[in-house]
Design an enzyme around this catalytic site. Structure first.
Site, PDB file in Angstrom:
ATOM      1  N   ASP A 104      32.259  66.099  30.652  1.00  0.00           N
ATOM      2  CA  ASP A 104      31.002  66.717  31.034  1.00  0.00           C
ATOM      3  C   ASP A 104      29.831  65.944  30.413  1.00  0.00           C
ATOM      4  O   ASP A 104      29.687  64.747  30.661  1.00  0.00           O
ATOM      5  CB  ASP A 104      31.036  68.193  30.619  1.00  0.00           C
ATOM      6  CG  ASP A 104      29.899  69.023  31.163  1.00  0.00           C
ATOM      7  OD1 ASP A 104      29.998  69.484  32.313  1.00  0.00           O
ATOM      8  OD2 ASP A 104      28.910  69.206  30.432  1.00  0.00           O
ATOM      9  N   HIS A 149      21.831  75.187  37.151  1.00  0.00           N
ATOM     10  CA  HIS A 149      21.382  74.955  35.783  1.00  0.00           C
ATOM     11  C   HIS A 149      20.782  73.564  35.614  1.00  0.00           C
ATOM     12  O   HIS A 149      19.900  73.358  34.761  1.00  0.00           O
ATOM     13  CB  HIS A 149      22.535  75.150  34.803  1.00  0.00           C
ATOM     14  CG  HIS A 149      23.686  74.221  35.020  1.00  0.00           C
ATOM     15  ND1 HIS A 149      24.410  74.166  36.200  1.00  0.00           N
ATOM     16  CD2 HIS A 149      24.247  73.283  34.195  1.00  0.00           C
ATOM     17  CE1 HIS A 149      25.356  73.257  36.094  1.00  0.00           C
ATOM     18  NE2 HIS A 149      25.283  72.699  34.905  1.00  0.00           N
ATOM     19  N   TYR A 209      19.649  67.977  29.070  1.00  0.00           N
ATOM     20  CA  TYR A 209      19.688  68.079  30.532  1.00  0.00           C
ATOM     21  C   TYR A 209      18.417  67.526  31.164  1.00  0.00           C
ATOM     22  O   TYR A 209      18.468  66.884  32.224  1.00  0.00           O
ATOM     23  CB  TYR A 209      19.894  69.534  30.950  1.00  0.00           C
ATOM     24  CG  TYR A 209      21.341  69.930  31.030  1.00  0.00           C
ATOM     25  CD1 TYR A 209      22.029  69.883  32.225  1.00  0.00           C
ATOM     26  CD2 TYR A 209      22.035  70.354  29.888  1.00  0.00           C
ATOM     27  CE1 TYR A 209      23.358  70.246  32.316  1.00  0.00           C
ATOM     28  CE2 TYR A 209      23.366  70.721  29.957  1.00  0.00           C
ATOM     29  CZ  TYR A 209      24.034  70.662  31.177  1.00  0.00           C
ATOM     30  OH  TYR A 209      25.357  71.011  31.244  1.00  0.00           O
ATOM     31  N   HIS A 269      37.407  73.274  35.144  1.00  0.00           N
ATOM     32  CA  HIS A 269      36.521  72.285  34.543  1.00  0.00           C
ATOM     33  C   HIS A 269      36.905  71.977  33.099  1.00  0.00           C
ATOM     34  O   HIS A 269      36.823  70.823  32.670  1.00  0.00           O
ATOM     35  CB  HIS A 269      35.089  72.809  34.604  1.00  0.00           C
ATOM     36  CG  HIS A 269      34.071  71.935  33.959  1.00  0.00           C
ATOM     37  ND1 HIS A 269      33.769  70.671  34.431  1.00  0.00           N
ATOM     38  CD2 HIS A 269      33.266  72.130  32.874  1.00  0.00           C
ATOM     39  CE1 HIS A 269      32.823  70.132  33.674  1.00  0.00           C
ATOM     40  NE2 HIS A 269      32.506  70.988  32.725  1.00  0.00           N
TER      41      HIS A 269
END
Length: 289
Positions: A104, A149, A209, A269
């Protein structure tokens, strides 16, 4: 919480920034980078296996877990900066060259490390991401709702942080629930630790992010235009995203990684926790290449 049998150190990686790092074993070094919304603990099963014949280094990324969370100045949470942290950690333990696996968010850092530091990264594994440019390319229409998100945390500083901080356990817990096929793979005490760590890192997680919708695109675009690619053996483990979003994941990856082993997994995931045996086999196969 700690990974059983590992030693813990705080390792300086830049001025005023130190990472929380677990280390164990001996032999050729392997660095493992966690994803969102987790900490280094997500690697506990995989690390316990690899430590039998490797030096295994498992940090909390900057901005996550018990690592430092510096204020964002624009490139503080770029994957380039975070990749430099990883190289600094490995060198601190005497390893100028090392294998690298990321899940991730950690996989995005690993990809950048492979591009920026090809002489340091001997083997690279990416778990359940696409490279940044390709991720944004395939997110479109109603199918992009799964990545809401990404768009929330891409907004200018302020609103996203306030919204998430208002209900942090519900926000971060949503992903722990929605992205797993086997809830028992994340026990209650580990889940509580993930929520605790994320609750204390809202601002830095959002900054990470936000960088992926900004400075990381700039860096990746420059590499794409220059024709740079990952020169080391690469293994990619992914869920079958391509079928859902309408693209050929292996073909996308092959543009970046000519020496590619692309595998589709059946777990959710959080594959290092849901299907650690499959991840361990893939990493050991990679290290043998």
């Amino acid at each position: 919480m700690q990974i059983t049998g590992f030693d813990y150190q705080r390792v300086p990686v830049a001025e005023g920034v130190s990472l929380n790092v677990a280390i164990g074993g001996s032999g050729s070094p392997v660095v493992l980078l966690h994803g969102f919304p987790q900490t280094h603990l997500m690697w506990r099963h995989v690390a316990a296996d690899l430590v039998a014949d490797h030096t295994v280094i498992v940090p909390d990324l900057r901005g996550y877990g018990d690592s430092d969370k510096p204020a964002d100045t624009g490139e503080t949470y770029s994957k380039r900066t975070m990749a430099a942290d990883v190289v600094a950690v490995a060198r601190a333990f005497g390893h100028p060259r090392f294998a690298l696996a990321g899940h991730d968010r950690g996989a995005l850092v690993a990809i950048r490390a492979g591009l920026d530091h090809p002489d340091a990264v001997t083997h690279l594994a990416s778990l359940d991401v696409l490279p940044t440019l390709d991720m944004w390319d395939v997110m479109h229409g109603a199918s992009a709702a799964v990545g809401f998100h990404l768009y929330l945390m891409a907004q200018p500083p302020g609103l996203a942080e306030k919204m998430i901080a208002a209900v942090p356990d519900e926000f971060f817990g949503y992903f722990l629930d929605a992205w797993t096929q086997n809830p028992d793979a994340i026990p209650a005490d580990v889940r509580a630790e993930y929520l605790r760590a994320s609750r204390e890192a809202v601002t830095s997680i959002v900054a990470d992010y936000r960088a992926t919708a900004g400075i990381d695109i700039t860096h990746d675009t420059a590499d794409r235009e220059a024709g740079r690619h990952l020169t080391m053996p690469v293994t990619v483990l992914q869920q079958d995203w391509g079928a859902a979003l309408g693209y050929d994941a292996a073909a996308v990856w092959r543009k970046w990684a000519p020496d590619l082993d692309h595998r589709t997994v059946t777990s959710g995931h959080f594959m290092a926790e849901e299907g650690p045996a499959e991840v361990i086999k893939a990493l050991r196969d990679l290290l043998a290449r």
